[in-house]
Scaffold this motif. Structure first.
Motif, PDB file in Angstrom:
ATOM      1  N   ILE A 163       5.875  -4.121  -8.087  1.00 40.02           N
ATOM      2  CA  ILE A 163       5.142  -5.226  -7.706  1.00 40.02           C
ATOM      3  C   ILE A 163       6.136  -5.617  -6.267  1.00 40.02           C
ATOM      4  O   ILE A 163       7.229  -5.959  -6.078  1.00 40.02           O
ATOM      5  CB  ILE A 163       5.392  -6.365  -8.341  1.00 40.02           C
ATOM      6  CG1 ILE A 163       4.676  -6.326  -9.837  1.00 40.02           C
ATOM      7  CG2 ILE A 163       4.606  -7.699  -7.736  1.00 40.02           C
ATOM      8  CD1 ILE A 163       5.101  -7.205 -11.094  1.00 40.02           C
ATOM      9  N   GLY A 164       5.112  -5.758  -5.325  1.00 40.98           N
ATOM     10  CA  GLY A 164       5.606  -6.382  -3.952  1.00 40.98           C
ATOM     11  C   GLY A 164       5.680  -5.144  -2.751  1.00 40.98           C
ATOM     12  O   GLY A 164       5.559  -4.001  -2.963  1.00 40.98           O
ATOM     13  N   GLU A 165       5.548  -5.736  -1.488  1.00 42.65           N
ATOM     14  CA  GLU A 165       6.051  -5.026  -0.553  1.00 42.65           C
ATOM     15  C   GLU A 165       7.305  -4.792  -0.024  1.00 42.65           C
ATOM     16  O   GLU A 165       7.722  -5.742   0.456  1.00 42.65           O
ATOM     17  CB  GLU A 165       5.009  -5.489   0.667  1.00 42.65           C
ATOM     18  CG  GLU A 165       5.216  -4.772   1.777  1.00 42.65           C
ATOM     19  CD  GLU A 165       5.075  -3.296   2.069  1.00 42.65           C
ATOM     20  OE1 GLU A 165       4.147  -2.631   1.452  1.00 42.65           O
ATOM     21  OE2 GLU A 165       6.244  -2.644   2.550  1.00 42.65           O
ATOM     22  N   VAL A 195      10.928   4.880  -1.002  1.00 44.04           N
ATOM     23  CA  VAL A 195      10.393   3.625  -0.892  1.00 44.04           C
ATOM     24  C   VAL A 195       9.004   3.561  -0.258  1.00 44.04           C
ATOM     25  O   VAL A 195       8.567   4.707   0.572  1.00 44.04           O
ATOM     26  CB  VAL A 195      11.216   3.052   0.174  1.00 44.04           C
ATOM     27  CG1 VAL A 195      10.628   1.622   0.688  1.00 44.04           C
ATOM     28  CG2 VAL A 195      12.741   2.910   0.128  1.00 44.04           C
ATOM     29  N   SER A 196       8.077   3.062  -1.010  1.00 35.09           N
ATOM     30  CA  SER A 196       6.822   3.015  -0.570  1.00 35.09           C
ATOM     31  C   SER A 196       6.467   1.594   0.056  1.00 35.09           C
ATOM     32  O   SER A 196       6.527   0.493  -0.344  1.00 35.09           O
ATOM     33  CB  SER A 196       5.809   3.162  -1.955  1.00 35.09           C
ATOM     34  OG  SER A 196       4.330   2.910  -1.689  1.00 35.09           O
ATOM     35  N   THR A 197       5.470   1.868   1.094  1.00 35.11           N
ATOM     36  CA  THR A 197       4.869   0.924   1.953  1.00 35.11           C
ATOM     37  C   THR A 197       3.644   0.752   2.066  1.00 35.11           C
ATOM     38  O   THR A 197       3.076   2.054   2.305  1.00 35.11           O
ATOM     39  CB  THR A 197       5.898   0.573   3.372  1.00 35.11           C
ATOM     40  OG1 THR A 197       5.222  -0.526   3.928  1.00 35.11           O
ATOM     41  CG2 THR A 197       5.630   1.738   4.132  1.00 35.11           C
ATOM     42  N   VAL A 218       4.124   6.386   2.231  1.00 34.29           N
ATOM     43  CA  VAL A 218       3.080   5.289   2.811  1.00 34.29           C
ATOM     44  C   VAL A 218       1.525   5.368   2.013  1.00 34.29           C
ATOM     45  O   VAL A 218       1.035   6.234   2.027  1.00 34.29           O
ATOM     46  CB  VAL A 218       3.029   5.534   4.554  1.00 34.29           C
ATOM     47  CG1 VAL A 218       1.908   4.647   5.046  1.00 34.29           C
ATOM     48  CG2 VAL A 218       4.115   5.541   5.182  1.00 34.29           C
ATOM     49  N   SER A 219       1.173   3.995   1.641  1.00 35.75           N
ATOM     50  CA  SER A 219      -0.108   3.808   1.091  1.00 35.75           C
ATOM     51  C   SER A 219      -1.093   4.091   2.295  1.00 35.75           C
ATOM     52  O   SER A 219      -1.441   2.823   2.863  1.00 35.75           O
ATOM     53  CB  SER A 219       0.075   2.636   0.260  1.00 35.75           C
ATOM     54  OG  SER A 219       0.757   2.751  -0.812  1.00 35.75           O
ATOM     55  N   LEU A 220      -1.891   5.086   2.268  1.00 35.18           N
ATOM     56  CA  LEU A 220      -2.935   5.193   3.308  1.00 35.18           C
ATOM     57  C   LEU A 220      -4.269   4.875   2.720  1.00 35.18           C
ATOM     58  O   LEU A 220      -4.791   4.089   3.154  1.00 35.18           O
ATOM     59  CB  LEU A 220      -2.717   6.572   3.858  1.00 35.18           C
ATOM     60  CG  LEU A 220      -3.621   7.119   5.086  1.00 35.18           C
ATOM     61  CD1 LEU A 220      -3.409   6.278   6.203  1.00 35.18           C
ATOM     62  CD2 LEU A 220      -3.619   8.401   5.436  1.00 35.18           C
ATOM     63  N   PHE A 260       2.008  10.685   2.073  1.00 35.76           N
ATOM     64  CA  PHE A 260       0.819   9.691   2.029  1.00 35.76           C
ATOM     65  C   PHE A 260       0.412   9.605   0.690  1.00 35.76           C
ATOM     66  O   PHE A 260      -0.015  10.545  -0.055  1.00 35.76           O
ATOM     67  CB  PHE A 260      -0.378  10.107   2.956  1.00 35.76           C
ATOM     68  CG  PHE A 260       0.111  10.038   4.426  1.00 35.76           C
ATOM     69  CD1 PHE A 260       0.338   8.645   4.849  1.00 35.76           C
ATOM     70  CD2 PHE A 260       0.110  11.057   5.378  1.00 35.76           C
ATOM     71  CE1 PHE A 260       0.502   8.365   6.264  1.00 35.76           C
ATOM     72  CE2 PHE A 260       0.247  10.907   6.510  1.00 35.76           C
ATOM     73  CZ  PHE A 260       0.490   9.746   7.183  1.00 35.76           C
ATOM     74  N   GLU A 261       0.285   8.145   0.132  1.00 34.87           N
ATOM     75  CA  GLU A 261      -0.231   7.825  -1.127  1.00 34.87           C
ATOM     76  C   GLU A 261      -1.911   7.697  -0.979  1.00 34.87           C
ATOM     77  O   GLU A 261      -2.131   6.913   0.194  1.00 34.87           O
ATOM     78  CB  GLU A 261       0.469   6.741  -1.891  1.00 34.87           C
ATOM     79  CG  GLU A 261       1.692   7.104  -2.107  1.00 34.87           C
ATOM     80  CD  GLU A 261       2.481   5.870  -2.345  1.00 34.87           C
ATOM     81  OE1 GLU A 261       2.992   5.148  -1.355  1.00 34.87           O
ATOM     82  OE2 GLU A 261       2.935   5.622  -3.574  1.00 34.87           O
ATOM     83  N   TYR A 262      -2.663   8.194  -1.911  1.00 35.95           N
ATOM     84  CA  TYR A 262      -4.199   7.933  -1.571  1.00 35.95           C
ATOM     85  C   TYR A 262      -4.624   7.650  -2.841  1.00 35.95           C
ATOM     86  O   TYR A 262      -4.921   8.661  -3.855  1.00 35.95           O
ATOM     87  CB  TYR A 262      -4.650   9.167  -0.887  1.00 35.95           C
ATOM     88  CG  TYR A 262      -6.251   9.271  -0.397  1.00 35.95           C
ATOM     89  CD1 TYR A 262      -6.345   9.063   1.032  1.00 35.95           C
ATOM     90  CD2 TYR A 262      -7.197   9.196  -1.379  1.00 35.95           C
ATOM     91  CE1 TYR A 262      -7.662   8.791   1.507  1.00 35.95           C
ATOM     92  CE2 TYR A 262      -8.607   9.016  -0.765  1.00 35.95           C
ATOM     93  CZ  TYR A 262      -8.625   8.626   0.666  1.00 35.95           C
ATOM     94  OH  TYR A 262     -10.031   8.501   1.001  1.00 35.95           O
ATOM     95  N   TYR A 296      -6.874   6.155  -9.796  1.00 35.90           N
ATOM     96  CA  TYR A 296      -7.094   4.610 -10.029  1.00 35.90           C
ATOM     97  C   TYR A 296      -6.983   4.343 -11.524  1.00 35.90           C
ATOM     98  O   TYR A 296      -7.762   4.926 -12.292  1.00 35.90           O
ATOM     99  CB  TYR A 296      -8.344   4.291  -9.344  1.00 35.90           C
ATOM    100  CG  TYR A 296      -8.501   2.482  -9.710  1.00 35.90           C
ATOM    101  CD1 TYR A 296      -7.807   1.768  -9.079  1.00 35.90           C
ATOM    102  CD2 TYR A 296      -9.822   2.408 -10.296  1.00 35.90           C
ATOM    103  CE1 TYR A 296      -7.952   0.532  -9.469  1.00 35.90           C
ATOM    104  CE2 TYR A 296     -10.106   1.045 -10.415  1.00 35.90           C
ATOM    105  CZ  TYR A 296      -9.212   0.060  -9.960  1.00 35.90           C
ATOM    106  OH  TYR A 296      -9.276  -1.124 -10.357  1.00 35.90           O
ATOM    107  N   ASN A 297      -6.066   3.250 -11.829  1.00 43.06           N
ATOM    108  CA  ASN A 297      -6.061   2.700 -13.123  1.00 43.06           C
ATOM    109  C   ASN A 297      -6.820   1.382 -13.028  1.00 43.06           C
ATOM    110  O   ASN A 297      -6.512   0.533 -12.399  1.00 43.06           O
ATOM    111  CB  ASN A 297      -4.551   2.454 -13.478  1.00 43.06           C
ATOM    112  CG  ASN A 297      -3.870   3.494 -14.199  1.00 43.06           C
ATOM    113  OD1 ASN A 297      -4.406   3.882 -15.200  1.00 43.06           O
ATOM    114  ND2 ASN A 297      -2.868   3.984 -13.577  1.00 43.06           N
ATOM    115  N   PRO A 298      -7.871   1.151 -13.519  1.00 41.16           N
ATOM    116  CA  PRO A 298      -8.512  -0.058 -13.539  1.00 41.16           C
ATOM    117  C   PRO A 298      -7.664  -1.379 -13.888  1.00 41.16           C
ATOM    118  O   PRO A 298      -7.014  -1.065 -14.941  1.00 41.16           O
ATOM    119  CB  PRO A 298      -9.673   0.180 -14.256  1.00 41.16           C
ATOM    120  CG  PRO A 298     -10.183   1.482 -14.593  1.00 41.16           C
ATOM    121  CD  PRO A 298      -8.658   2.000 -14.349  1.00 41.16           C
TER     122      PRO A 298
END
Ligand code: SAH
Ligand code: SF4
Length: 353
Positions: A163-165, A195-197, A218-220, A260-262, A296-298
Motif C-alpha cells: 500500500i502507498g506510493e 522499488v515501484s513507483t 515504474v507503473s506505466l 515497466f509494470e502494465y 488484474y485482480n478484481p
C-alpha cells in the motif's frame, strides 16, 4: 505519545544519536547486531550493552510497535500479514516464496493519494506516511516469524509494492533501504530490492542521483496519455513525455534495467494495438527495459474492471516479443487470500464500516 520503534534509525543515525548522549560508536555496533543479527525483541536482552545505554534506549524507544491482526496462509506458501500500527491503523505485508528466495512486499503509507482507478489502496485516501521504522519493522516481523519456525530461513528480497506510493514518502523509504542494506545487519543486497513507483518524475531523478542502488519499477499501465489519465489520474500532472524524460535520465545515469509494470484490464488497455503502441514507446530504450504484464485482480464484485482473458494476455505478450521487447507475465501469489495490493486491508475496513 507512544515511543517510536528503534528500527527508525539507519546505522549512522543510531551512532550519531548515541554519540550525542555520550556513548561511543561501538555501542551502536553492538545494539545494531542485537537488533538485526540476534534479533531480540527487548532492549534488556542486549546482555553486553552497558545498563546506562539500555536505560537510555528504553526511555526513548521500543523495539516492536506493530501487532499482528490477522495472518493468512495461502496454498502456495504465500503469507499475508495484516498489522495494526500503534495508532490502530491497519497495514499489510506479504511474504512470497520463490525459487530464488523469500521476498517480502512492504507497505509505505496508510492508504494512497495517487488514486489509480483499479487499485484497492487508492480507494482509501492516504491518512499518513509510515515512518522508516514502521517499514523496517514489517521485514523484522516476517523475519521473526521465520526465526520462530526454526528452519533458518531468511528474507532475501524486498519489493516496495504494498500500500502507498514510496516516492511520496521518499525520506522514510530511503532510510528504510539504507537500514535493510546494512552489512552489519540484515545485509539484503540492493539488487535484491525493487522499488515501484506510479511515476513521480522528480523523485525518479532524485533516486537516480542517490546511492540507494536498488532496482526500479515504474507503473506505466497504458501506452498513451488519454488512456493513462483515464486509468491513473496522476498522468494529468505527470504525462508520459515527462515520465519518459525522467526515466531516460535514470537510465543514462545508472545504466541499470528498469521494469515497466502494465496491469491488463479487459477491453481497456489489453488490445493488440495497445501492445504495438507500447512497443513503439519503449523502442529506443529496449535494451534497458523489461515489461511485466500483471493480470488484474478484481478489487471486489463491483469493480469497474475485469481481468483480461488468457488469449488476450497471450496476444499482448506475443506482440511485445515480436518487437524484441523483454516481457514477462507476473506470477500470481496467494490468489486464494486476496494477496494483491491493498486488498485484504480494504476488505477489513469495509467489513468494519
Ligand atoms: N504505488 C506504487 C507501488 C504500490 S502498487 C505503484 O503504483 O507502483 C504496486 C503494484 O500493484 C502496481 O504496479 C499496481 O499495478 C499493482 N496493483 C494494484 N492494484 C492491483 C490489482 N487490483 N490487481 C493487480 N495488481 C494491482
Ligand atoms: Fe497508489 Fe500504487 Fe495503488 Fe496507484 S497502484 S493507488 S500509486 S498504491
Amino acid at each position: 505519545m507512544n515511543r517510536p520503534t528503534i528500527y527508525q534509525f539507519t546505522f549512522e543515525q543510531l551512532a550519531a544519536w548515541l554519540l550525542e548522549r555520550g556513548h561511543k560508536k561501538f555501542r551502536a555496533t553492538q545494539v545494531w547486531e542485537w537488533l538485526y543479527r540476534k534479533r531480540v525483541a527487548e532492549f534488556a536482552a542486549m546482555t553486553d550493552v552497558h545498563p546506562t545505554c539500555i536505560a537510555l534506549l528504553e526511555e526513548n524507544f521500543v523495539i516492536e510497535t506493530l501487532t499482528e491482526h490477522t495472518k493468512q496462509v495461502s496454498a502456495d506458501g504465500t503469507i499475508k500479514f495484516l498489522f495494526n500500527l500503534s495508532d490502530g491503523n491497519l497495514i499489510e505485508t506479504v511474504l512470497m516464496r520463490h525459487k530464488f528466495g523469500l521476498s517480502v512486499c512492504v507497505t509505505t503509507q496508510v492508504g494512497c493519494n495517487i488514486g489509480c482507478s483499479f487499485c484497492a489502496s487508492g480507494l482509501l485516501a492516504k491518512s499518513r506516511d509510515l515512518s522508516s521504522g514502521e517499514i523496517t519493522e514489517q521485514i523484522m516481523k516476517v523475519q521473526f516469524h521465520l526465526d520462530a519456525a526454526g528452519q533458518g530461513e531468511r528474507v532475501s528480497h524486498i519489493v516496495v509494492m504494498g500500500i502507498g506510493e514510496p516516492f511520496d514518502n521518499y525520506k522514510n523509504m530511503s532510510d528504510f533501504i539504507n537500514t535493510v542494506k546494512d552489512h552489519k545487519g540484515l545485509a539484503i543486497g540492493p539488487r535484491h530490492i525493487t522499488v515501484s513507483t506510479s511515476g513521480l518524475a522528480g523523485k525518479i531523478k532524485e533516486f537516480a542521483d542517490s546511492d540507494l542502488n536498488t532496482n526500479l519499477a515504474v507503473s506505466l499501465h497504458a501506452p498513451n496519455d488519454e488512456l493513462r489519465t483515464f486509468i491513473m489520474k496522476i498522468n494529468k500532472a505527470i504525462p508520459i513525455a515527462k515520465l519518459m524524460d525522467a526515466i531516460d535520465y535514470y537510465l543514462a545515469k545508472t545504466n541499470r534495467r528498469i521494469t515497466f509494470e502494465y496491469i491488463l484490464l479487459k477491453d481497456v488497455n489489453d488490445q493488440v494495438e495497445h501492445a504495438q503502441e507500447l512497443a513503439a514507446l519503449v523502442d529506443d530504450r529496449r535494451d534497458l527495459v523489461n515489461v511485466n504484464l500483471i493480470p488484474y485482480n478484481p478489487v471486489d464484485e463491483h469493480s469497474q474492471y475485469q481481468r483480461s482473458t488468457q488469449e488476450s494476455i497471450r496476444a499482448f505478450y506475443d506482440v511485445l516479443k515480436k518487437h524484441n521487447v523483454s516481457v514477462s507475465v507476473r506470477l500470481e501469489h496467494g490468489v486464494d487470500i486476496d494477496a494483491a495490493c491493498g486488498q485484504l486491508r480494504s476488505k477489513q475496513i469495509r467489513a468494519a464500516k
